[in-house]
Design a protein around this motif. Structure first.
Motif, PDB file in Angstrom:
ATOM      1  N   LYS A  86      65.500  74.840 -22.977  1.00 31.24           N
ATOM      2  CA  LYS A  86      64.658  76.111 -22.883  1.00 31.24           C
ATOM      3  C   LYS A  86      63.483  76.019 -22.023  1.00 31.24           C
ATOM      4  CE  LYS A  86      66.066  77.993 -27.292  1.00 31.24           C
ATOM      5  NZ  LYS A  86      65.440  78.721 -28.564  1.00 31.24           N
ATOM      6  N   LEU A  87      62.882  74.954 -22.022  1.00 27.59           N
ATOM      7  CA  LEU A  87      61.910  74.847 -20.924  1.00 27.59           C
ATOM      8  C   LEU A  87      62.374  74.479 -19.808  1.00 27.59           C
ATOM      9  CD1 LEU A  87      59.657  72.155 -23.015  1.00 27.59           C
ATOM     10  CD2 LEU A  87      58.932  74.691 -22.242  1.00 27.59           C
ATOM     11  N   ARG A  88      63.475  73.738 -19.312  1.00 32.20           N
ATOM     12  CA  ARG A  88      64.202  73.641 -18.008  1.00 32.20           C
ATOM     13  C   ARG A  88      64.622  75.160 -17.431  1.00 32.20           C
ATOM     14  NH1 ARG A  88      65.000  69.002 -16.199  1.00 32.20           N
ATOM     15  NH2 ARG A  88      65.238  67.261 -17.554  1.00 32.20           N
ATOM     16  N   LYS A  89      65.025  75.922 -18.315  1.00 31.62           N
ATOM     17  CA  LYS A  89      65.624  77.068 -18.051  1.00 31.62           C
ATOM     18  C   LYS A  89      64.415  77.940 -17.626  1.00 31.62           C
ATOM     19  CE  LYS A  89      69.396  79.174 -19.224  1.00 31.62           C
ATOM     20  NZ  LYS A  89      70.763  79.693 -19.651  1.00 31.62           N
ATOM     21  N   ILE A  90      63.330  78.117 -18.123  1.00 32.87           N
ATOM     22  CA  ILE A  90      62.263  78.905 -18.003  1.00 32.87           C
ATOM     23  C   ILE A  90      61.538  78.450 -16.516  1.00 32.87           C
ATOM     24  CG2 ILE A  90      59.935  79.477 -18.586  1.00 32.87           C
ATOM     25  CD1 ILE A  90      61.025  79.279 -21.731  1.00 32.87           C
ATOM     26  N   TYR A  91      61.564  77.053 -16.474  1.00 29.64           N
ATOM     27  CA  TYR A  91      61.023  76.287 -15.267  1.00 29.64           C
ATOM     28  C   TYR A  91      61.776  77.003 -13.994  1.00 29.64           C
ATOM     29  CZ  TYR A  91      59.693  72.674 -12.056  1.00 29.64           C
ATOM     30  OH  TYR A  91      59.368  71.814 -10.944  1.00 29.64           O
ATOM     31  N   TYR A  92      62.875  76.594 -14.091  1.00 30.06           N
ATOM     32  CA  TYR A  92      63.766  77.070 -12.860  1.00 30.06           C
ATOM     33  C   TYR A  92      63.953  78.624 -12.743  1.00 30.06           C
ATOM     34  CZ  TYR A  92      65.191  72.242 -11.886  1.00 30.06           C
ATOM     35  OH  TYR A  92      64.978  70.756 -11.473  1.00 30.06           O
ATOM     36  N   LEU A  93      63.821  79.305 -13.820  1.00 30.03           N
ATOM     37  CA  LEU A  93      63.567  80.933 -13.673  1.00 30.03           C
ATOM     38  C   LEU A  93      62.489  81.277 -12.767  1.00 30.03           C
ATOM     39  CD1 LEU A  93      64.296  83.808 -14.241  1.00 30.03           C
ATOM     40  CD2 LEU A  93      62.584  83.539 -16.365  1.00 30.03           C
ATOM     41  N   HIS A  94      61.329  80.475 -12.900  1.00 30.10           N
ATOM     42  CA  HIS A  94      60.118  80.495 -12.325  1.00 30.10           C
ATOM     43  C   HIS A  94      59.934  79.741 -10.715  1.00 30.10           C
ATOM     44  CE1 HIS A  94      59.156  82.084 -16.064  1.00 30.10           C
ATOM     45  NE2 HIS A  94      57.862  82.785 -15.434  1.00 30.10           N
ATOM     46  N   ALA A  95      60.442  78.461 -10.894  1.00 29.10           N
ATOM     47  CA  ALA A  95      60.283  77.763  -9.786  1.00 29.10           C
ATOM     48  C   ALA A  95      61.521  77.917  -8.568  1.00 29.10           C
ATOM     49  CB  ALA A  95      60.042  76.326 -10.072  1.00 29.10           C
ATOM     50  N   ASP A  96      61.515  78.949  -8.196  1.00 24.97           N
ATOM     51  CA  ASP A  96      62.615  79.594  -7.369  1.00 24.97           C
ATOM     52  C   ASP A  96      61.993  80.606  -6.288  1.00 24.97           C
ATOM     53  OD1 ASP A  96      64.953  80.650  -6.254  1.00 24.97           O
ATOM     54  OD2 ASP A  96      65.632  81.152  -8.036  1.00 24.97           O
ATOM     55  N   LEU A  97      62.239  80.415  -4.973  1.00 20.52           N
ATOM     56  CA  LEU A  97      61.492  81.177  -3.858  1.00 20.52           C
ATOM     57  C   LEU A  97      62.466  82.613  -3.919  1.00 20.52           C
ATOM     58  CD1 LEU A  97      60.719  79.027  -1.237  1.00 20.52           C
ATOM     59  CD2 LEU A  97      59.166  80.083  -2.574  1.00 20.52           C
ATOM     60  N   ASP A  98      63.485  82.646  -4.580  1.00 14.75           N
ATOM     61  CA  ASP A  98      64.626  83.822  -4.528  1.00 14.75           C
ATOM     62  C   ASP A  98      64.427  84.490  -5.693  1.00 14.75           C
ATOM     63  OD1 ASP A  98      65.166  83.500  -1.944  1.00 14.75           O
ATOM     64  OD2 ASP A  98      66.795  81.925  -2.513  1.00 14.75           O
ATOM     65  N   GLY A  99      63.524  83.786  -6.840  1.00 15.77           N
ATOM     66  CA  GLY A  99      63.500  84.486  -7.996  1.00 15.77           C
ATOM     67  C   GLY A  99      62.317  85.477  -8.467  1.00 15.77           C
ATOM     68  N   LEU A 100      62.413  85.970  -9.494  1.00 15.73           N
ATOM     69  CA  LEU A 100      61.536  87.201 -10.036  1.00 15.73           C
ATOM     70  C   LEU A 100      59.974  86.557  -9.927  1.00 15.73           C
ATOM     71  CD1 LEU A 100      63.416  88.272 -13.030  1.00 15.73           C
ATOM     72  CD2 LEU A 100      62.991  89.582 -10.654  1.00 15.73           C
ATOM     73  N   TYR A 101      59.607  85.496  -9.963  1.00 17.29           N
ATOM     74  CA  TYR A 101      58.092  84.959  -9.905  1.00 17.29           C
ATOM     75  C   TYR A 101      57.698  84.991  -8.623  1.00 17.29           C
ATOM     76  CZ  TYR A 101      54.183  82.078 -11.314  1.00 17.29           C
ATOM     77  OH  TYR A 101      52.962  81.806 -11.767  1.00 17.29           O
ATOM     78  N   HIS A 102      58.335  84.629  -7.524  1.00 21.05           N
ATOM     79  CA  HIS A 102      57.905  84.455  -6.145  1.00 21.05           C
ATOM     80  C   HIS A 102      56.941  85.466  -5.758  1.00 21.05           C
ATOM     81  CE1 HIS A 102      58.217  84.166  -1.642  1.00 21.05           C
ATOM     82  NE2 HIS A 102      57.245  83.419  -1.994  1.00 21.05           N
ATOM     83  N   LEU A 103      57.086  86.754  -6.038  1.00 22.73           N
ATOM     84  CA  LEU A 103      56.132  87.849  -5.897  1.00 22.73           C
ATOM     85  C   LEU A 103      55.058  87.727  -6.599  1.00 22.73           C
ATOM     86  CD1 LEU A 103      55.802  90.219  -3.872  1.00 22.73           C
ATOM     87  CD2 LEU A 103      56.719  91.795  -5.440  1.00 22.73           C
ATOM     88  N   PRO A 104      54.819  87.839  -8.001  1.00 22.79           N
ATOM     89  CA  PRO A 104      53.596  87.521  -8.768  1.00 22.79           C
ATOM     90  C   PRO A 104      53.051  86.168  -8.404  1.00 22.79           C
ATOM     91  CG  PRO A 104      55.423  88.172 -10.214  1.00 22.79           C
ATOM     92  CD  PRO A 104      56.008  87.751  -8.866  1.00 22.79           C
ATOM     93  N   PHE A 105      53.477  85.227  -7.860  1.00 22.70           N
ATOM     94  CA  PHE A 105      52.977  84.050  -7.436  1.00 22.70           C
ATOM     95  C   PHE A 105      52.358  84.194  -5.966  1.00 22.70           C
ATOM     96  CE2 PHE A 105      52.811  80.270  -4.835  1.00 22.70           C
ATOM     97  CZ  PHE A 105      52.362  79.340  -5.891  1.00 22.70           C
ATOM     98  N   LYS A 106      52.828  84.921  -5.170  1.00 22.84           N
ATOM     99  CA  LYS A 106      51.995  85.225  -4.080  1.00 22.84           C
ATOM    100  C   LYS A 106      51.140  86.167  -4.334  1.00 22.84           C
ATOM    101  CE  LYS A 106      54.871  86.179  -0.434  1.00 22.84           C
ATOM    102  NZ  LYS A 106      54.751  85.731   0.876  1.00 22.84           N
ATOM    103  N   ALA A 107      51.051  87.167  -5.415  1.00 22.22           N
ATOM    104  CA  ALA A 107      49.942  88.002  -5.585  1.00 22.22           C
ATOM    105  C   ALA A 107      48.660  87.236  -5.886  1.00 22.22           C
ATOM    106  CB  ALA A 107      50.301  88.918  -6.705  1.00 22.22           C
ATOM    107  N   ILE A 108      48.774  85.923  -6.537  1.00 27.16           N
ATOM    108  CA  ILE A 108      47.724  85.232  -7.311  1.00 27.16           C
ATOM    109  C   ILE A 108      46.815  85.018  -6.163  1.00 27.16           C
ATOM    110  CG2 ILE A 108      47.030  82.972  -7.916  1.00 27.16           C
ATOM    111  CD1 ILE A 108      49.737  82.997  -9.423  1.00 27.16           C
ATOM    112  N   PHE A 109      47.277  84.593  -4.574  1.00 25.78           N
ATOM    113  CA  PHE A 109      46.781  84.335  -3.566  1.00 25.78           C
ATOM    114  C   PHE A 109      46.315  85.330  -2.616  1.00 25.78           C
ATOM    115  CE2 PHE A 109      49.324  80.941  -5.011  1.00 25.78           C
ATOM    116  CZ  PHE A 109      48.419  79.858  -5.025  1.00 25.78           C
ATOM    117  N   GLU A 110      47.016  86.594  -2.903  1.00 21.75           N
ATOM    118  CA  GLU A 110      46.693  87.727  -1.555  1.00 21.75           C
ATOM    119  C   GLU A 110      45.836  88.983  -2.119  1.00 21.75           C
ATOM    120  OE1 GLU A 110      50.233  88.590   0.330  1.00 21.75           O
ATOM    121  OE2 GLU A 110      50.805  86.657   0.582  1.00 21.75           O
TER     122      GLU A 110
END
Length: 184
Positions: A86-110
């Motif tokens: 489960k941790l692996r799946k959650i990790y790769y869900l987030h650690a993906d430039l083409d995934g859903l987390y990229h935009l929120p991650f970008k928002a942290i800095f911008e």
């Protein structure tokens, strides 16, 4: 307005904006570029979103909702998976430039200073994720701590930073393995 209630044209604008924000950043994409990409009149844009800030909020909310749905599915629906899986799946869900987390991650800095309401949405998601990870860690290790869950998120963030650097190799697996060895 919930995303499911948005008309097709509004969803098209939202999709175009998310793509452009991901690719060029929040500050480098204006309303004119978004309406050109979505092929809609400016009045239609303002009818649905009222402002670029509201569009950013909705874009992040859309990503956050998708991420929550996926994380909940991994943790609570996919019962046949071990905690490590489960941790692996959650990790790769987030650690993906083409995934859903990229935009929120970008928002942290911008957008922390320019769009605080949208930024708060990202902070709320990250706090929610930390709590979910903490509860998941507790199912496998009674000595797990909240800082362990924070560290998991930091490992995700570190993987994202590495993925954004064209000179770095993809060390996502190594980062995750190190975290798991220390925590599990």
């Amino acid at each position: 307005m919930p995303h499911i209630d948005l008309p097709f044209r509004a969803l098209s604008v939202l999709h175009s904006a998310r793509y452009l924000f991901n690719k060029y950043g929040f500050h480098n994409v204006g309303v004119d570029r978004i309406i050109e990409a979505a092929k809609i009149p400016k009045a239609t844009f303002y009818n649905y979103f009222h402002s670029k800030e509201r569009l950013i909020e909705m874009s992040l909310s859309f990503q956050k909702d998708g991420l929550k749905h996926e994380v909940i599915s991994i943790i609570y629906v996919q019962k046949d998976l071990t905690v490590v899986e489960k941790l692996r799946k959650i990790y790769y869900l987030h650690a993906d430039l083409d995934g859903l987390y990229h935009l929120p991650f970008k928002a942290i800095f911008e957008i922390a200073k320019t769009h605080p309401k949208a930024y708060q949405s990202v902070v709320d998601y990250r706090n929610w994720l930390i709590n979910e990870i903490y509860n998941l860690l507790l199912t496998a290790n009674a000595d797990a701590s909240k800082p362990d869950a924070h560290m998991f998120l930091f490992v995700i963030d570190g993987a994202m930073v590495q993925l954004l650097d064209p000179n770095k190799t993809d060390d996502r697996e190594r980062l995750l393995d190190y975290f798991l060895a220390q925590t599990m």
